[in-house]
Design a protein around this motif. Sequence first.
Motif, PDB file in Angstrom:
ATOM      1  N   HIS A  77      -3.184  30.478  -0.962  1.00  0.00           N
ATOM      2  CA  HIS A  77      -2.564  31.208  -1.816  1.00  0.00           C
ATOM      3  C   HIS A  77      -3.328  31.417  -3.198  1.00  0.00           C
ATOM      4  CE1 HIS A  77       1.008  29.517   0.524  1.00  0.00           C
ATOM      5  NE2 HIS A  77       1.384  30.532   0.450  1.00  0.00           N
ATOM      6  N   ALA A  78      -4.021  30.695  -3.743  1.00  0.00           N
ATOM      7  CA  ALA A  78      -5.213  30.888  -4.661  1.00  0.00           C
ATOM      8  C   ALA A  78      -6.025  32.117  -4.225  1.00  0.00           C
ATOM      9  CB  ALA A  78      -5.624  29.536  -5.045  1.00  0.00           C
ATOM     10  N   HIS A  79      -6.660  31.932  -2.998  1.00  0.00           N
ATOM     11  CA  HIS A  79      -7.242  33.101  -2.316  1.00  0.00           C
ATOM     12  C   HIS A  79      -6.837  34.424  -2.655  1.00  0.00           C
ATOM     13  CE1 HIS A  79      -7.076  35.414   1.282  1.00  0.00           C
ATOM     14  NE2 HIS A  79      -8.212  35.703   0.947  1.00  0.00           N
ATOM     15  N   GLU A  80      -5.394  34.566  -2.373  1.00  0.00           N
ATOM     16  CA  GLU A  80      -4.836  35.798  -2.552  1.00  0.00           C
ATOM     17  C   GLU A  80      -4.813  36.188  -4.029  1.00  0.00           C
ATOM     18  OE1 GLU A  80      -1.228  35.060  -0.296  1.00  0.00           O
ATOM     19  OE2 GLU A  80      -1.718  35.988   1.385  1.00  0.00           O
ATOM     20  N   VAL A  81      -4.406  35.299  -4.924  1.00  0.00           N
ATOM     21  CA  VAL A  81      -4.476  35.625  -6.352  1.00  0.00           C
ATOM     22  C   VAL A  81      -6.003  36.098  -6.907  1.00  0.00           C
ATOM     23  CG1 VAL A  81      -4.348  34.513  -8.754  1.00  0.00           C
ATOM     24  CG2 VAL A  81      -2.705  33.961  -7.039  1.00  0.00           C
ATOM     25  N   PHE A  82      -7.121  35.453  -6.516  1.00  0.00           N
ATOM     26  CA  PHE A  82      -8.384  35.744  -6.695  1.00  0.00           C
ATOM     27  C   PHE A  82      -8.537  37.291  -6.031  1.00  0.00           C
ATOM     28  CE2 PHE A  82      -9.884  31.364  -6.894  1.00  0.00           C
ATOM     29  CZ  PHE A  82      -9.672  31.335  -8.500  1.00  0.00           C
ATOM     30  N   GLU A  83      -8.046  37.525  -4.871  1.00  0.00           N
ATOM     31  CA  GLU A  83      -8.108  38.949  -4.127  1.00  0.00           C
ATOM     32  C   GLU A  83      -7.658  39.896  -4.851  1.00  0.00           C
ATOM     33  OE1 GLU A  83      -6.276  39.979  -0.293  1.00  0.00           O
ATOM     34  OE2 GLU A  83      -8.296  39.230   0.519  1.00  0.00           O
ATOM     35  N   GLN A 102     -13.650  33.598  -1.914  1.00  0.00           N
ATOM     36  CA  GLN A 102     -14.528  32.987  -0.718  1.00  0.00           C
ATOM     37  C   GLN A 102     -14.346  31.301  -1.040  1.00  0.00           C
ATOM     38  OE1 GLN A 102     -18.224  35.083  -1.281  1.00  0.00           O
ATOM     39  NE2 GLN A 102     -17.683  36.240   0.537  1.00  0.00           N
ATOM     40  N   LEU A 103     -14.489  30.875  -2.306  1.00  0.00           N
ATOM     41  CA  LEU A 103     -14.457  29.534  -2.491  1.00  0.00           C
ATOM     42  C   LEU A 103     -12.974  28.886  -1.857  1.00  0.00           C
ATOM     43  CD1 LEU A 103     -16.249  29.005  -5.958  1.00  0.00           C
ATOM     44  CD2 LEU A 103     -16.872  28.429  -3.578  1.00  0.00           C
ATOM     45  N   ALA A 104     -12.034  29.680  -2.477  1.00  0.00           N
ATOM     46  CA  ALA A 104     -10.525  29.228  -2.011  1.00  0.00           C
ATOM     47  C   ALA A 104     -10.288  29.197  -0.440  1.00  0.00           C
ATOM     48  CB  ALA A 104      -9.626  29.979  -2.892  1.00  0.00           C
ATOM     49  N   VAL A 105     -10.779  30.272   0.098  1.00  0.00           N
ATOM     50  CA  VAL A 105     -10.600  30.424   1.613  1.00  0.00           C
ATOM     51  C   VAL A 105     -11.310  29.490   2.282  1.00  0.00           C
ATOM     52  CG1 VAL A 105     -12.050  32.278   2.195  1.00  0.00           C
ATOM     53  CG2 VAL A 105      -9.799  32.126   3.444  1.00  0.00           C
ATOM     54  N   GLY A 106     -12.705  29.219   1.645  1.00  0.00           N
ATOM     55  CA  GLY A 106     -13.323  28.168   2.386  1.00  0.00           C
ATOM     56  C   GLY A 106     -12.785  26.855   2.303  1.00  0.00           C
ATOM     57  N   LEU A 107     -12.192  26.248   1.157  1.00  0.00           N
ATOM     58  CA  LEU A 107     -11.207  25.115   1.241  1.00  0.00           C
ATOM     59  C   LEU A 107      -9.980  25.337   2.204  1.00  0.00           C
ATOM     60  CD1 LEU A 107     -10.683  22.404  -0.115  1.00  0.00           C
ATOM     61  CD2 LEU A 107      -9.352  23.600  -1.862  1.00  0.00           C
ATOM     62  N   THR A 108      -9.623  26.256   2.140  1.00  0.00           N
ATOM     63  CA  THR A 108      -8.201  26.553   3.142  1.00  0.00           C
ATOM     64  C   THR A 108      -8.876  26.355   4.617  1.00  0.00           C
ATOM     65  OG1 THR A 108      -7.398  28.146   1.990  1.00  0.00           O
ATOM     66  CG2 THR A 108      -7.068  28.141   4.279  1.00  0.00           C
ATOM     67  N   HIS A 109      -9.937  26.736   4.806  1.00  0.00           N
ATOM     68  CA  HIS A 109     -10.576  26.525   6.361  1.00  0.00           C
ATOM     69  C   HIS A 109     -10.904  24.954   6.520  1.00  0.00           C
ATOM     70  CE1 HIS A 109     -10.681  30.284   8.319  1.00  0.00           C
ATOM     71  NE2 HIS A 109     -10.639  31.031   7.131  1.00  0.00           N
TER      72      HIS A 109
END
Length: 177
Positions: A77-83, A102-109
């Motif tokens: 969800h944080a990745h979507e805010v950054f996006e 990318q950092l947030a989606v990296g943590l997601t993965h």
Amino acid sequence: MEHSRIERSRRQPSRGDGVRDRDGDGRARSARPRDGLGRPLPYGAVGVERQPEGVVRSPEETVAEAQALLSAGKPFHAHEVFEDAWKSGPDAERPLWRGLAQLAVGLTHEARGNVTGGARLLRRGAGAVEQWAADTGRTRPHGLDLAGLAGWARELAETVERTGTAVDARTRAPRLR
């Protein structure tokens, strides 16, 4: 109708069950509920509320909302805010927000157990925010600790590669400021 709203009544043919979810503008968008890490759940399951898409926020609002989501264990969800910031912000800052996404989606993965892909995204995001800081001479834009974030990302990538285990997104969430 807002872009983030998805209508199951406007489903179109697809490969899976023969129909495809569409948003109010006719674009393909899954109406399936999601868990806290953004993974799709079966139709009818109770999921985590999605982040609205296309929201224009100030940089300070973006950082505050992303931090709250990261701290709550919701890096997807944080990745979507950054996006949103990446897509709506000034051209000069788009590489910064893309790197943070990318950092947030990296943590997601990493939290989902995708050690290789997560580590790759964490390193890519770390490099992006460092490059942006070097190119602009701004190391703490909007109060963000870019050097600290890059260090956090590389350390997490090394840890998960060494241990081969998924991380708890709440306990491994970065401090943005």
